[in-house]
Design a protein around this motif. Structure first.
Motif, PDB file in Angstrom:
ATOM      1  N   ASP A   1     -13.458   4.493 -17.026  1.00  0.00           N
ATOM      2  CA  ASP A   1     -14.477   5.222 -17.772  1.00  0.00           C
ATOM      3  C   ASP A   1     -15.895   4.856 -17.347  1.00  0.00           C
ATOM      4  OD1 ASP A   1     -14.209   3.202 -20.834  1.00  0.00           O
ATOM      5  OD2 ASP A   1     -14.649   2.679 -18.753  1.00  0.00           O
ATOM      6  N   GLY A   2     -16.037   3.862 -16.465  1.00  0.00           N
ATOM      7  CA  GLY A   2     -17.356   3.509 -15.953  1.00  0.00           C
ATOM      8  C   GLY A   2     -18.155   2.618 -16.867  1.00  0.00           C
ATOM      9  N   SER A   3     -17.616   2.195 -18.003  1.00  0.00           N
ATOM     10  CA  SER A   3     -18.382   1.394 -18.952  1.00  0.00           C
ATOM     11  C   SER A   3     -18.428  -0.082 -18.568  1.00  0.00           C
ATOM     12  CB  SER A   3     -17.767   1.524 -20.350  1.00  0.00           C
ATOM     13  OG  SER A   3     -16.427   1.073 -20.350  1.00  0.00           O
ATOM     14  N   ASP A   4     -17.462  -0.540 -17.775  1.00  0.00           N
ATOM     15  CA  ASP A   4     -17.377  -1.948 -17.421  1.00  0.00           C
ATOM     16  C   ASP A   4     -17.626  -2.114 -15.923  1.00  0.00           C
ATOM     17  OD1 ASP A   4     -14.666  -4.384 -17.256  1.00  0.00           O
ATOM     18  OD2 ASP A   4     -16.852  -4.638 -17.171  1.00  0.00           O
ATOM     19  N   PRO A   5     -18.717  -2.775 -15.524  1.00  0.00           N
ATOM     20  CA  PRO A   5     -18.985  -2.938 -14.085  1.00  0.00           C
ATOM     21  C   PRO A   5     -17.848  -3.634 -13.355  1.00  0.00           C
ATOM     22  CG  PRO A   5     -20.923  -3.520 -15.375  1.00  0.00           C
ATOM     23  CD  PRO A   5     -19.801  -3.323 -16.355  1.00  0.00           C
ATOM     24  N   ARG A   6     -17.226  -4.645 -13.988  1.00  0.00           N
ATOM     25  CA  ARG A   6     -16.123  -5.342 -13.332  1.00  0.00           C
ATOM     26  C   ARG A   6     -14.932  -4.405 -13.140  1.00  0.00           C
ATOM     27  NH1 ARG A   6     -14.872 -10.488 -12.177  1.00  0.00           N
ATOM     28  NH2 ARG A   6     -12.670 -11.037 -11.952  1.00  0.00           N
ATOM     29  N   GLY A   7     -14.696  -3.552 -14.160  1.00  0.00           N
ATOM     30  CA  GLY A   7     -13.610  -2.592 -14.018  1.00  0.00           C
ATOM     31  C   GLY A   7     -13.857  -1.616 -12.888  1.00  0.00           C
ATOM     32  N   ARG A   8     -15.117  -1.184 -12.726  1.00  0.00           N
ATOM     33  CA  ARG A   8     -15.442  -0.268 -11.621  1.00  0.00           C
ATOM     34  C   ARG A   8     -15.220  -0.961 -10.277  1.00  0.00           C
ATOM     35  NH1 ARG A   8     -19.927   0.719 -14.883  1.00  0.00           N
ATOM     36  NH2 ARG A   8     -21.368  -0.256 -13.411  1.00  0.00           N
ATOM     37  N   TRP A   9     -15.596  -2.259 -10.227  1.00  0.00           N
ATOM     38  CA  TRP A   9     -15.411  -3.013  -8.984  1.00  0.00           C
ATOM     39  C   TRP A   9     -13.926  -3.157  -8.662  1.00  0.00           C
ATOM     40  CZ3 TRP A   9     -16.647  -4.504  -4.493  1.00  0.00           C
ATOM     41  CH2 TRP A   9     -16.229  -5.697  -3.933  1.00  0.00           C
ATOM     42  N   GLN A  10     -13.135  -3.480  -9.678  1.00  0.00           N
ATOM     43  CA  GLN A  10     -11.701  -3.624  -9.452  1.00  0.00           C
ATOM     44  C   GLN A  10     -11.083  -2.312  -9.004  1.00  0.00           C
ATOM     45  OE1 GLN A  10     -10.463  -5.125 -13.273  1.00  0.00           O
ATOM     46  NE2 GLN A  10     -10.626  -7.254 -12.660  1.00  0.00           N
ATOM     47  N   ARG A  11     -11.460  -1.233  -9.663  1.00  0.00           N
ATOM     48  CA  ARG A  11     -10.886   0.068  -9.284  1.00  0.00           C
ATOM     49  C   ARG A  11     -11.303   0.443  -7.863  1.00  0.00           C
ATOM     50  NH1 ARG A  11      -8.304   3.989 -12.057  1.00  0.00           N
ATOM     51  NH2 ARG A  11      -8.390   6.108 -11.210  1.00  0.00           N
ATOM     52  N   ALA A  12     -12.533   0.120  -7.507  1.00  0.00           N
ATOM     53  CA  ALA A  12     -12.981   0.417  -6.144  1.00  0.00           C
ATOM     54  C   ALA A  12     -12.175  -0.374  -5.121  1.00  0.00           C
ATOM     55  CB  ALA A  12     -14.470   0.096  -6.000  1.00  0.00           C
ATOM     56  N   LEU A  13     -11.856  -1.624  -5.445  1.00  0.00           N
ATOM     57  CA  LEU A  13     -11.065  -2.429  -4.519  1.00  0.00           C
ATOM     58  C   LEU A  13      -9.652  -1.878  -4.387  1.00  0.00           C
ATOM     59  CD1 LEU A  13     -12.189  -6.069  -5.359  1.00  0.00           C
ATOM     60  CD2 LEU A  13     -12.512  -4.855  -3.220  1.00  0.00           C
ATOM     61  N   TYR A  14      -9.078  -1.423  -5.498  1.00  0.00           N
ATOM     62  CA  TYR A  14      -7.754  -0.805  -5.407  1.00  0.00           C
ATOM     63  C   TYR A  14      -7.824   0.458  -4.547  1.00  0.00           C
ATOM     64  CZ  TYR A  14      -5.874  -3.891  -9.012  1.00  0.00           C
ATOM     65  OH  TYR A  14      -5.445  -4.988  -9.703  1.00  0.00           O
ATOM     66  N   ASP A  15      -8.902   1.235  -4.723  1.00  0.00           N
ATOM     67  CA  ASP A  15      -9.063   2.425  -3.886  1.00  0.00           C
ATOM     68  C   ASP A  15      -9.121   2.040  -2.408  1.00  0.00           C
ATOM     69  OD1 ASP A  15      -9.061   4.117  -6.045  1.00  0.00           O
ATOM     70  OD2 ASP A  15     -11.238   4.210  -6.226  1.00  0.00           O
ATOM     71  N   LEU A  16      -9.857   0.952  -2.108  1.00  0.00           N
ATOM     72  CA  LEU A  16      -9.958   0.517  -0.722  1.00  0.00           C
ATOM     73  C   LEU A  16      -8.605   0.041  -0.192  1.00  0.00           C
ATOM     74  CD1 LEU A  16     -13.359  -1.370  -0.685  1.00  0.00           C
ATOM     75  CD2 LEU A  16     -12.817   0.769   0.445  1.00  0.00           C
ATOM     76  N   ALA A  17      -7.838  -0.633  -1.047  1.00  0.00           N
ATOM     77  CA  ALA A  17      -6.495  -1.059  -0.625  1.00  0.00           C
ATOM     78  C   ALA A  17      -5.645   0.153  -0.261  1.00  0.00           C
ATOM     79  CB  ALA A  17      -5.826  -1.872  -1.736  1.00  0.00           C
ATOM     80  N   LEU A  18      -5.769   1.228  -1.045  1.00  0.00           N
ATOM     81  CA  LEU A  18      -5.013   2.441  -0.738  1.00  0.00           C
ATOM     82  C   LEU A  18      -5.493   3.059   0.566  1.00  0.00           C
ATOM     83  CD1 LEU A  18      -4.739   4.018  -4.303  1.00  0.00           C
ATOM     84  CD2 LEU A  18      -2.886   3.082  -2.929  1.00  0.00           C
ATOM     85  N   TYR A  19      -6.805   3.040   0.800  1.00  0.00           N
ATOM     86  CA  TYR A  19      -7.328   3.541   2.070  1.00  0.00           C
ATOM     87  C   TYR A  19      -6.759   2.737   3.236  1.00  0.00           C
ATOM     88  CZ  TYR A  19     -10.831   6.904   0.491  1.00  0.00           C
ATOM     89  OH  TYR A  19     -11.455   8.001  -0.029  1.00  0.00           O
ATOM     90  N   GLN A  20      -6.693   1.420   3.076  1.00  0.00           N
ATOM     91  CA  GLN A  20      -6.171   0.580   4.149  1.00  0.00           C
ATOM     92  C   GLN A  20      -4.703   0.902   4.433  1.00  0.00           C
ATOM     93  OE1 GLN A  20      -7.093  -3.177   2.364  1.00  0.00           O
ATOM     94  NE2 GLN A  20      -9.067  -3.349   3.352  1.00  0.00           N
ATOM     95  N   LEU A  21      -3.934   1.126   3.382  1.00  0.00           N
ATOM     96  CA  LEU A  21      -2.518   1.452   3.563  1.00  0.00           C
ATOM     97  C   LEU A  21      -2.360   2.846   4.171  1.00  0.00           C
ATOM     98  CD1 LEU A  21      -1.166  -0.076   0.255  1.00  0.00           C
ATOM     99  CD2 LEU A  21      -0.656  -0.854   2.569  1.00  0.00           C
TER     100      LEU A  21
ATOM    101  N   ARG B   1      -2.307  -8.607   1.793  1.00  0.00           N
ATOM    102  CA  ARG B   1      -3.546  -8.365   1.042  1.00  0.00           C
ATOM    103  C   ARG B   1      -3.293  -7.447  -0.157  1.00  0.00           C
ATOM    104  NH1 ARG B   1      -9.060  -7.900   3.835  1.00  0.00           N
ATOM    105  NH2 ARG B   1      -9.318 -10.000   4.637  1.00  0.00           N
ATOM    106  N   GLY B   2      -2.490  -6.408   0.054  1.00  0.00           N
ATOM    107  CA  GLY B   2      -2.199  -5.498  -1.056  1.00  0.00           C
ATOM    108  C   GLY B   2      -1.467  -6.204  -2.184  1.00  0.00           C
ATOM    109  N   MET B   3      -0.488  -7.049  -1.839  1.00  0.00           N
ATOM    110  CA  MET B   3       0.261  -7.763  -2.871  1.00  0.00           C
ATOM    111  C   MET B   3      -0.618  -8.793  -3.574  1.00  0.00           C
ATOM    112  SD  MET B   3       4.096  -8.243  -1.257  1.00  0.00           S
ATOM    113  CE  MET B   3       3.577  -8.891   0.345  1.00  0.00           C
ATOM    114  N   ALA B   4      -1.500  -9.465  -2.814  1.00  0.00           N
ATOM    115  CA  ALA B   4      -2.400 -10.439  -3.436  1.00  0.00           C
ATOM    116  C   ALA B   4      -3.364  -9.763  -4.396  1.00  0.00           C
ATOM    117  CB  ALA B   4      -3.165 -11.200  -2.351  1.00  0.00           C
ATOM    118  N   MET B   5      -3.863  -8.578  -4.017  1.00  0.00           N
ATOM    119  CA  MET B   5      -4.753  -7.841  -4.912  1.00  0.00           C
ATOM    120  C   MET B   5      -4.048  -7.459  -6.198  1.00  0.00           C
ATOM    121  SD  MET B   5      -7.772  -7.532  -3.557  1.00  0.00           S
ATOM    122  CE  MET B   5      -8.398  -6.182  -4.538  1.00  0.00           C
ATOM    123  N   ALA B   6      -2.741  -7.262  -6.125  1.00  0.00           N
ATOM    124  CA  ALA B   6      -1.977  -6.887  -7.313  1.00  0.00           C
ATOM    125  C   ALA B   6      -1.562  -8.104  -8.138  1.00  0.00           C
ATOM    126  CB  ALA B   6      -0.727  -6.103  -6.906  1.00  0.00           C
TER     127      ALA B   6
END
Length: 463
Positions: A44-64, A313-318
């Motif tokens: 929902d964009g209300s939590d900066p840490r949540g946005r950062w985490q979601r962005a990292l998950y998005d990047l992990a998907l891009y890498q895969l 890296r993907g498993m560690a992020m999870a």
């Protein structure tokens, strides 16, 4: 983890496709697992840490996704090079398995900006300096690339479009880097844009590696003239294997650990080995540290390392713990017909409690240096868990942790290598930083003959 290769695979399938198809299945399953975790992250964009985490998950998907594409190319073999091949290779790619990631946020109401240490590092700027505003950001971009950046930022702020594109930046030392930026606007209740966040990746190495692959592909004979069509390469083109460079380590002033690494090259062989070193900052504030080797040399081993690093890296992020992570890595290699894991060490460090949790597959164990002395960490016991056993160590201010692969000395000399490293304890514990530590190790082993390359990773707890 069971094998994903069908038991009743048709014998008519071209040799070599089955193992790669199994790898593709593994990659796509991991993509699904990462995506499932990503969907549980608030968006929902209300939590900066949540946005950062979601962005990292998005990047992990891009890498895969990138790994999936490369495996498909490996399965299908080199394709005819089109006339506009250079333009095709320069098309922005979504991911790089070894890229640094920095975050930033610009508040449009207060005109304040916040950058992570990695963001400063990518741009080569002094962390003590204030971050650049959106109006100032184009000043680090070459004139030819400024329209790209302006278009992306304007589209984000005015039309609420996500940012996703590449451009070049010029660091203060004159070095030109290629970066990939992803970002989104943060909207208020009335629909107006109140801030913009972005993640930045240095993809310069990815561009270089793609050019190397393209040049090697150009040098191959036409597919129809190859006697081994469908069976992989007949010989190993050395130019196709990128040299292992220094890993993208977190910013030197990152709270919790001072990190540095160095690779000592092989001296008796020109073939690429399966040794690796990796570090990764995790969403929960912990740091992943790892070194290891795959058995063998050559293109297949290098490809296996790339696949393995992406999966790890993907498993560690999870949130996968070191013992379970190594167990899954071994099963992945076994089920995908990749080279065996010759040895590996995997650690997670929590700076808030200075707690190190680690596991290993084979030798050597991490070395801990403290107050002028050094010792090997006590290896985890066998335990009753089906996962690999883990050990826990509480570090102290000023401690130095040293991880290394087995290639520092000839085969069978693991104990001798550890003894020589422990003999450096008085010097290592007096060193000012991790970079000086790896320099001392490199000097100690500089005149040694090595059949394979060897990594040394130093992690120092700030005093």
């Amino acid at each position: 983890m069971p094998s994903h290769q069908p038991a009743g695979r048709s014998a008519a399938q071209p040799p070599g496709r089955g193992p790669v198809d199994a790898l593709i299945s593994q990659t796509r399953r991991l993509k699904g697992d990462v995506d499932a975790v990503r969907r549980d992250t608030p968006a929902d964009g209300s939590d900066p840490r949540g946005r950062w985490q979601r962005a990292l998950y998005d990047l992990a998907l891009y890498q895969l996704d990138d790994l999936d594409e490369h495996l498909a190319q490996l399965r299908d073999g080199p394709l005819p090079v089109p006339a506009d091949s250079e333009a095709a290779w320069d098309t922005p790619s979504p991911g790089s398995l070894l890229s640094r990631v920095g975050s930033a946020e610009w508040n449009l109401r207060t005109d304040e900006a916040r950058w992570s240490a990695e963001f400063y590092d990518i741009l080569g700027r002094d962390p003590a300096a204030p971050p650049l505003t959106l109006d100032e950001l184009p000043s680090v971009v070459p004139d030819t690339d400024r329209p790209k950046l302006t278009t992306m930022v304007t589209g984000c702020l005015v039309d609420a479009r996500p940012i996703d594109g590449e451009f070049r930046v010029v660091r203060p030392d004159g070095d030109v880097r290629t970066v990939h930026m992803m970002g989104e606007p943060v909207l208020a209740a009335d629909g107006s844009t109140v801030s913009m966040w972005a993640v930045l990746r240095d993809v310069s190495e990815l561009r270089r590696r793609r050019r190397a692959v393209s040049e090697t592909r150009d040098s191959l004979p036409p597919r129809g003239n190859r006697a081994d069509a469908g069976h992989g390469f007949a010989v190993e083109p050395r130019g196709a294997v990128p040299k292992h460079g220094s890993p993208r380590l977190p910013h030197r002033d990152t709270p919790g650990l001072d990190l540095a690494a160095h690779r000592l090259p092989a001296t008796t062989s020109g073939l690429a080995g399966g040794d690796w070193c990796d570090t990764l900052g995790l969403p929960d504030g912990e740091t992943l540290l790892g070194v290891g080797d795959l058995a063998g040399h050559g293109v297949a081993v290098t490809s296996g390392v790339t696949m393995l690093l992406g999966a790890v890296r993907g498993m560690a992020m999870a949130g996968t713990r070191p013992g379970r992570l190594l167990e899954l890595a071994e099963e992945l290699l076994l089920s995908s017909a990749q080279p065996d894991l010759a040895g590996a060490v995997c650690c997670r460090y929590r700076p808030s409690t200075r707690t190190l949790v680690w596991a290993h597959a084979g030798r050597p164990a991490p070395l801990l240096f403290r107050a002028g002395t050094g010792r090997a960490l006590t290896a985890p016991g066998s335990g009753a868990s089906p996962a690999r056993a883990e050990a826990e160590e509480t570090l102290q201010a000023g401690d130095l942790l040293l991880l290394h692969t087995e290639g520092l000395l000839p085969p069978g000399s693991a104990t001798a290598a550890a003894d020589r490293l422990l003999g450096l304890a008085p010097l290592l514990t007096r060193a000012d930083n991790a970079q000086d530590c790896v320099r001392m190790v490199a000097e100690e082993f500089a005149g040694t003959e090595r059949e394979t390359g060897a990594w040394v990773l130093a992690a120092r707890v700030p005093a």
